[in-house]
Design an enzyme around this catalytic site. Structure first.
Site, short mmCIF file in Angstrom:
data_model
loop_
_atom_site.label_atom_id
_atom_site.label_comp_id
_atom_site.label_asym_id
_atom_site.label_seq_id
_atom_site.Cartn_x
_atom_site.Cartn_y
_atom_site.Cartn_z
N HIS A 147 -3.95 1.15 7.76
CA HIS A 147 -2.58 1.70 7.82
C HIS A 147 -2.45 2.91 6.89
O HIS A 147 -1.92 3.95 7.29
CB HIS A 147 -1.60 0.58 7.42
CG HIS A 147 -0.17 1.00 7.32
ND1 HIS A 147 0.82 0.45 8.11
CD2 HIS A 147 0.46 1.90 6.50
CE1 HIS A 147 2.00 1.02 7.79
NE2 HIS A 147 1.79 1.89 6.82
N GLU A 148 -2.99 2.78 5.66
CA GLU A 148 -2.84 3.86 4.67
C GLU A 148 -3.69 5.08 5.03
O GLU A 148 -3.25 6.22 4.86
CB GLU A 148 -3.17 3.36 3.25
CG GLU A 148 -2.31 2.21 2.75
CD GLU A 148 -0.82 2.41 2.89
OE1 GLU A 148 -0.35 3.56 2.89
OE2 GLU A 148 -0.11 1.39 3.05
N GLY A 152 0.84 -1.18 0.00
CA GLY A 152 0.00 0.00 0.00
C GLY A 152 0.88 1.23 0.00
O GLY A 152 2.07 1.15 0.33
N GLN A 165 3.22 10.01 1.46
CA GLN A 165 4.51 9.30 1.41
C GLN A 165 5.29 9.62 0.14
O GLN A 165 6.47 9.28 0.03
CB GLN A 165 4.29 7.78 1.45
CG GLN A 165 3.76 7.27 2.76
CD GLN A 165 3.61 5.76 2.71
OE1 GLN A 165 2.60 5.25 2.27
NE2 GLN A 165 4.65 5.05 3.13
N CYS A 180 6.53 -0.32 6.91
CA CYS A 180 6.12 0.86 6.14
C CYS A 180 7.30 1.34 5.30
O CYS A 180 8.42 1.39 5.80
CB CYS A 180 5.68 1.96 7.12
SG CYS A 180 5.16 3.48 6.31
N LEU A 181 7.03 1.69 4.04
CA LEU A 181 8.10 2.17 3.16
C LEU A 181 8.73 3.45 3.70
O LEU A 181 9.89 3.73 3.42
CB LEU A 181 7.56 2.42 1.74
CG LEU A 181 7.11 1.18 0.96
CD1 LEU A 181 6.48 1.60 -0.37
CD2 LEU A 181 8.26 0.22 0.73
N HIS A 201 -2.02 7.26 7.45
CA HIS A 201 -1.05 8.18 6.84
C HIS A 201 -1.71 9.52 6.47
O HIS A 201 -1.08 10.57 6.57
CB HIS A 201 -0.45 7.59 5.55
CG HIS A 201 0.72 6.68 5.77
ND1 HIS A 201 1.89 7.11 6.34
CD2 HIS A 201 0.92 5.38 5.46
CE1 HIS A 201 2.76 6.10 6.39
NE2 HIS A 201 2.18 5.03 5.87
ZN ZN Z 1 3.04 3.19 5.71
#
Ligand code: ZN
Length: 158
Positions: free
Chosen positions: A134-135, A49, A54, A92-93, A138
């Site tokens: 999670h997204e 995701g 991000q 997470c990236l 963000h």
């Molecule tokens: Zn993330």
């Protein structure tokens, strides 16, 4: 399409509340190009995701990888959640080499606008529900490490 640069924690951009997308922009060439770049970046980085903040855009857009390929969700909103929650591992990236256990709702119903500008509603369960939560976090400036327990890092400095 082009690869986008991932914003890495700590960065104040990851802590901003993202703006709603003006639906007039949805369906335009530029907006579709942005969605394609987000999907390409997520896949290239082996992410499941990705949220627009991000990649340096403080707008309410996420992409999630599904069995049927990447799904872009514009102005996503969880409108119903299960009573049951469960713990599982997340990464997470934007928080590289870090993993932790996070408690999430088992099932969520999410309302969003698709890339054609149509209002949609989906029921997500398990891992898919976890990614969506999670997204969307963000978009509200929340990172999984804010909620996680047993945080581990797989990099060591000698
Ligand atoms: Zn993330």
């Amino acid at each position: 399409m082009s690869m986008l640069k991932i914003v890495i924690n700590p960065n104040p951009l990851l802590r901003k509340i993202a703006e709603e997308v003006d639906l007039k922009a949805v369906g335009t060439k530029d907006f579709n190009k942005f969605l394609d770049s987000m999907m390409e970046t997520m896949l290239a980085k082996d992410g499941v995701g990705l949220a627009a903040p991000q990649v340096n855009e403080s707008i309410r857009v996420i992409v999630v990888n599904t069995k049927n390929g990447p799904l872009p969700m514009i102005n996503p909103e969880i409108i119903k959640k299960s009573i049951n929650k469960e713990w599982d591992e997340e990464g997470c990236l934007s928080v590289p080499h870090t993993f932790g256990q996070v408690k999430r709702y088992r099932t969520v119903i999410c309302q969003f606008v698709d890339r054609e500008g149509q209002k949609k509603k989906i029921e997500a369960k398990g891992f898919f529900a976890r990614i969506i939560q999670h997204e969307i976090d963000h978009l509200d400036g929340i990172l999984f490490i804010d909620k996680a327990k047993n945080i581990i890092s797989d990099t060591y400095t000698l």
